[in-house]
Design a protein around this motif. Structure first.
Motif, PDB file in Angstrom:
ATOM      1  N   PHE A  45      18.037 185.510  -2.890  1.00  0.00           N
ATOM      2  CA  PHE A  45      18.954 184.381  -3.083  1.00  0.00           C
ATOM      3  C   PHE A  45      18.599 183.637  -4.367  1.00  0.00           C
ATOM      4  CE2 PHE A  45      19.756 179.808  -2.609  1.00  0.00           C
ATOM      5  CZ  PHE A  45      21.139 179.828  -2.519  1.00  0.00           C
ATOM      6  N   CYS A  46      17.312 183.467  -4.627  1.00  0.00           N
ATOM      7  CA  CYS A  46      16.879 182.810  -5.871  1.00  0.00           C
ATOM      8  C   CYS A  46      17.296 183.629  -7.091  1.00  0.00           C
ATOM      9  CB  CYS A  46      15.366 182.606  -5.866  1.00  0.00           C
ATOM     10  SG  CYS A  46      14.778 181.483  -4.579  1.00  0.00           S
ATOM     11  N   PHE A  47      17.282 184.956  -6.950  1.00  0.00           N
ATOM     12  CA  PHE A  47      17.717 185.835  -8.031  1.00  0.00           C
ATOM     13  C   PHE A  47      19.226 185.719  -8.278  1.00  0.00           C
ATOM     14  CE2 PHE A  47      14.031 188.981  -7.436  1.00  0.00           C
ATOM     15  CZ  PHE A  47      13.439 188.594  -8.616  1.00  0.00           C
ATOM     16  N   THR A  48      19.986 185.906  -7.202  1.00  0.00           N
ATOM     17  CA  THR A  48      21.421 186.132  -7.311  1.00  0.00           C
ATOM     18  C   THR A  48      22.270 184.891  -7.087  1.00  0.00           C
ATOM     19  OG1 THR A  48      21.656 186.691  -4.957  1.00  0.00           O
ATOM     20  CG2 THR A  48      21.067 188.482  -6.467  1.00  0.00           C
ATOM     21  N   MET A  56      22.036 191.800 -11.190  1.00  0.00           N
ATOM     22  CA  MET A  56      20.697 191.296 -11.455  1.00  0.00           C
ATOM     23  C   MET A  56      19.835 192.282 -12.241  1.00  0.00           C
ATOM     24  SD  MET A  56      17.457 190.363  -9.225  1.00  0.00           S
ATOM     25  CE  MET A  56      16.788 191.863  -9.920  1.00  0.00           C
ATOM     26  N   ILE A  57      19.976 193.563 -11.936  1.00  0.00           N
ATOM     27  CA  ILE A  57      19.162 194.548 -12.641  1.00  0.00           C
ATOM     28  C   ILE A  57      19.534 194.575 -14.124  1.00  0.00           C
ATOM     29  CG2 ILE A  57      18.628 197.007 -12.848  1.00  0.00           C
ATOM     30  CD1 ILE A  57      18.743 197.239  -9.864  1.00  0.00           C
ATOM     31  N   GLU A  58      20.831 194.475 -14.416  1.00  0.00           N
ATOM     32  CA  GLU A  58      21.252 194.411 -15.819  1.00  0.00           C
ATOM     33  C   GLU A  58      20.688 193.161 -16.493  1.00  0.00           C
ATOM     34  OE1 GLU A  58      25.402 194.785 -16.371  1.00  0.00           O
ATOM     35  OE2 GLU A  58      25.549 196.753 -15.408  1.00  0.00           O
ATOM     36  N   ARG A  59      20.678 192.046 -15.781  1.00  0.00           N
ATOM     37  CA  ARG A  59      20.122 190.809 -16.337  1.00  0.00           C
ATOM     38  C   ARG A  59      18.626 190.947 -16.590  1.00  0.00           C
ATOM     39  NH1 ARG A  59      21.577 186.323 -12.251  1.00  0.00           N
ATOM     40  NH2 ARG A  59      20.393 185.034 -13.754  1.00  0.00           N
ATOM     41  N   LEU A  60      17.927 191.632 -15.681  1.00  0.00           N
ATOM     42  CA  LEU A  60      16.498 191.877 -15.884  1.00  0.00           C
ATOM     43  C   LEU A  60      16.259 192.630 -17.190  1.00  0.00           C
ATOM     44  CD1 LEU A  60      15.174 192.924 -12.346  1.00  0.00           C
ATOM     45  CD2 LEU A  60      14.384 190.974 -13.690  1.00  0.00           C
ATOM     46  N   VAL A  61      17.002 193.707 -17.354  1.00  0.00           N
ATOM     47  CA  VAL A  61      16.847 194.528 -18.560  1.00  0.00           C
ATOM     48  C   VAL A  61      17.197 193.728 -19.809  1.00  0.00           C
ATOM     49  CG1 VAL A  61      17.669 196.583 -19.764  1.00  0.00           C
ATOM     50  CG2 VAL A  61      17.289 196.669 -17.297  1.00  0.00           C
ATOM     51  N   ASN A  62      18.312 192.996 -19.749  1.00  0.00           N
ATOM     52  CA  ASN A  62      18.749 192.230 -20.927  1.00  0.00           C
ATOM     53  C   ASN A  62      17.731 191.159 -21.303  1.00  0.00           C
ATOM     54  OD1 ASN A  62      21.103 193.713 -21.137  1.00  0.00           O
ATOM     55  ND2 ASN A  62      22.304 192.285 -19.895  1.00  0.00           N
ATOM     56  N   GLU A  63      17.131 190.505 -20.308  1.00  0.00           N
ATOM     57  CA  GLU A  63      16.137 189.473 -20.605  1.00  0.00           C
ATOM     58  C   GLU A  63      14.884 190.072 -21.232  1.00  0.00           C
ATOM     59  OE1 GLU A  63      17.364 186.249 -17.114  1.00  0.00           O
ATOM     60  OE2 GLU A  63      15.291 186.955 -17.275  1.00  0.00           O
ATOM     61  N   ILE A  64      14.481 191.253 -20.767  1.00  0.00           N
ATOM     62  CA  ILE A  64      13.320 191.920 -21.365  1.00  0.00           C
ATOM     63  C   ILE A  64      13.620 192.290 -22.816  1.00  0.00           C
ATOM     64  CG2 ILE A  64      11.977 194.054 -21.344  1.00  0.00           C
ATOM     65  CD1 ILE A  64      10.963 192.190 -19.309  1.00  0.00           C
ATOM     66  N   LEU A  65      14.802 192.865 -23.058  1.00  0.00           N
ATOM     67  CA  LEU A  65      15.162 193.250 -24.424  1.00  0.00           C
ATOM     68  C   LEU A  65      15.261 192.031 -25.330  1.00  0.00           C
ATOM     69  CD1 LEU A  65      17.860 195.981 -23.662  1.00  0.00           C
ATOM     70  CD2 LEU A  65      15.519 196.338 -24.460  1.00  0.00           C
ATOM     71  N   PRO A 107      22.422 194.780  -3.033  1.00  0.00           N
ATOM     72  CA  PRO A 107      22.664 193.362  -3.377  1.00  0.00           C
ATOM     73  C   PRO A 107      22.317 193.044  -4.833  1.00  0.00           C
ATOM     74  CG  PRO A 107      21.481 193.542  -1.290  1.00  0.00           C
ATOM     75  CD  PRO A 107      21.475 194.898  -1.896  1.00  0.00           C
ATOM     76  N   LEU A 108      21.271 193.690  -5.353  1.00  0.00           N
ATOM     77  CA  LEU A 108      20.871 193.453  -6.738  1.00  0.00           C
ATOM     78  C   LEU A 108      21.874 194.053  -7.716  1.00  0.00           C
ATOM     79  CD1 LEU A 108      17.040 194.233  -6.456  1.00  0.00           C
ATOM     80  CD2 LEU A 108      18.222 192.053  -6.136  1.00  0.00           C
ATOM     81  N   THR A 121      23.185 189.027   2.608  1.00  0.00           N
ATOM     82  CA  THR A 121      24.043 189.931   3.383  1.00  0.00           C
ATOM     83  C   THR A 121      23.299 190.556   4.561  1.00  0.00           C
ATOM     84  OG1 THR A 121      23.437 191.812   1.978  1.00  0.00           O
ATOM     85  CG2 THR A 121      25.356 190.494   1.309  1.00  0.00           C
ATOM     86  N   GLY A 122      21.973 190.401   4.587  1.00  0.00           N
ATOM     87  CA  GLY A 122      21.185 190.992   5.661  1.00  0.00           C
ATOM     88  C   GLY A 122      20.698 192.396   5.363  1.00  0.00           C
ATOM     89  N   GLU A 123      21.173 192.994   4.265  1.00  0.00           N
ATOM     90  CA  GLU A 123      20.777 194.367   3.947  1.00  0.00           C
ATOM     91  C   GLU A 123      19.276 194.486   3.699  1.00  0.00           C
ATOM     92  OE1 GLU A 123      24.269 196.306   1.343  1.00  0.00           O
ATOM     93  OE2 GLU A 123      23.993 194.156   0.991  1.00  0.00           O
ATOM     94  N   VAL A 124      18.721 193.504   2.984  1.00  0.00           N
ATOM     95  CA  VAL A 124      17.294 193.558   2.670  1.00  0.00           C
ATOM     96  C   VAL A 124      16.469 193.414   3.948  1.00  0.00           C
ATOM     97  CG1 VAL A 124      15.434 192.519   1.336  1.00  0.00           C
ATOM     98  CG2 VAL A 124      17.730 192.615   0.385  1.00  0.00           C
ATOM     99  N   THR A 125      16.908 192.530   4.841  1.00  0.00           N
ATOM    100  CA  THR A 125      16.199 192.377   6.120  1.00  0.00           C
ATOM    101  C   THR A 125      16.247 193.676   6.915  1.00  0.00           C
ATOM    102  OG1 THR A 125      16.709 190.015   6.221  1.00  0.00           O
ATOM    103  CG2 THR A 125      16.111 191.099   8.283  1.00  0.00           C
ATOM    104  N   TRP A 126      17.412 194.318   6.937  1.00  0.00           N
ATOM    105  CA  TRP A 126      17.522 195.589   7.656  1.00  0.00           C
ATOM    106  C   TRP A 126      16.658 196.674   7.022  1.00  0.00           C
ATOM    107  CZ3 TRP A 126      18.709 196.021  12.372  1.00  0.00           C
ATOM    108  CH2 TRP A 126      19.645 195.175  12.963  1.00  0.00           C
TER     109      TRP A 126
END
Length: 333
Positions: free
Chosen positions: A247-250, A316-325, A310-311, A255-260
């Motif tokens: 939730f802090c990321f996105t 979020m994964i694209e944002r991770l990559v863009n922030e690193i670059l 969910p990511l 959605t419960g997917e991560v818990t499952w």
């Protein structure tokens, strides 16, 4: 970015002051519920701290280090349990051991089974290649993308934790436990989650969830049933905490997917542990190569099914990559 850096500094200054306060109340307030009442305001502050950031890396690191690890450590500390007990000998160590995913090395001579240092350099090189490969993700198959995501998350965490460990180790002048132990070599889910992946987390969840759950359930059921419920409860709590971090990321409702994902791994790990205690399992052993392929394959496939969606949907994964670059571009001469 300038505003993000200001907030980042403010949050960490507030964290250091808050943890210093917790350190000093340990000498004045006995362990127990009363001390917990004095610690809870700090926990609330750490819980909301990630919401002050829009950067994925800033909000994610604050969520992991403060909202997750520090809060659990401080709650255990209130009862004289967990990684902060016995208390570190100085305030600086108490602050560092509370904030970061580190633990002081208990036996410095126990590092003989670790891989050579050049392996870490290889990981950095692979991570650099992945950053460039990601530009061509539209040409990659879903299975290759799944492996790419898994490698990327693992390597970024590995590099990030290693940098933190080296900086803190130099600052404190002491040896620290490794944060992980080559999880891709795991021969079982128990081995992966308990002895190889993010080792500070099981060191916290064991006294916080597993031990109390075993103590409560073993009075009314068999040892195997108690063990099963203890392991499952631990994974459920881990799943709920990961929902908070996501939730802090996105900034999107869980959605419960991560818990499952963690419930599934909790059930499978618990069954695996119980089965290993049977006479049949003690007589029969699977080849380490086969067990590693099955274990890592199971983690990767279930991650693609429940952990990563969910990511990916939130970008979020694209944002991770863009922030690193972007960070790399900023430090280039």
């Amino acid at each position: 970015m300038e505003e993000e850096l200001k907030n980042f500094i403010k949050v960490w200054v507030s964290a250091i002051i808050s943890i210093s306060y917790c350190y000093h109340i340990s000498t004045r307030i006995k362990a127990g519920v009363f001390r917990l009442l004095f610690v809870l305001p700090v926990c609330v502050l750490f819980l909301v701290a990630p919401l002050f950031f829009s950067s994925v890396h800033f909000s994610g690191s604050i969520a992991f280090f403060l909202s997750w690890l520090a809060n659990f450590k401080l709650i255990l500390f209130a009862f004289d349990q967990g990684p902060l007990f016995p208390y570190p000998p100085s305030l600086s160590r108490f602050v560092c051991f509370t904030c970061f995913a580190i633990k002081q090395q208990q036996n410095p001579n126990s590092q003989n089974d670790q891989l050579p240092k050049w392996v870490f350099a290889l990981k950095v090189a692979i991570f650099g290649i992945l950053l460039h490969v990601y530009d061509y993700k539209q040409h990659l198959s879903p299975m290759v993308l799944l492996v790419l995501y898994s490698l990327y998350i693992y390597l970024e965490l590995e590099i990030f934790f290693m940098v933190v460990k080296v900086l803190v180790s130099i600052t404190l002048g002491c040896d620290l436990e490794p944060q992980s132990n080559e999880p891709y070599l795991a021969t079982s889910l128990q081995d992966f989650w308990g002895r190889r992946w993010n080792l500070i987390v099981p060191a916290i969840l064991r006294p916080a969830v597993y031990v109390p759950a075993r103590r409560i359930t073993e009075q009314k059921m068999s040892s195997d049933q108690s063990l099963f419920l203890g392991v499952l409860a631990t994974f459920i709590v881990s799943g709920v905490v990961h929902e908070l971090i996501f939730f802090c990321f996105t900034r999107e409702m869980p959605t419960g997917e991560v818990t499952w994902f963690f419930v599934l791994h909790g059930v499978c790990t618990a069954v695996e542990v119980v089965v290993k205690r049977t006479a049949f399992a003690r007589r029969w052993r699977m080849s380490p190569i086969v067990s590693r392929v099955l274990t890592v394959g199971f983690v990767v496939v279930t991650s693609g099914w429940l952990f990563f969606p969910p990511l990916i949907r939130s970008g979020m994964i694209e944002r991770l990559v863009n922030e690193i670059l972007l960070s790399i571009d900023l430090v280039k001469p």
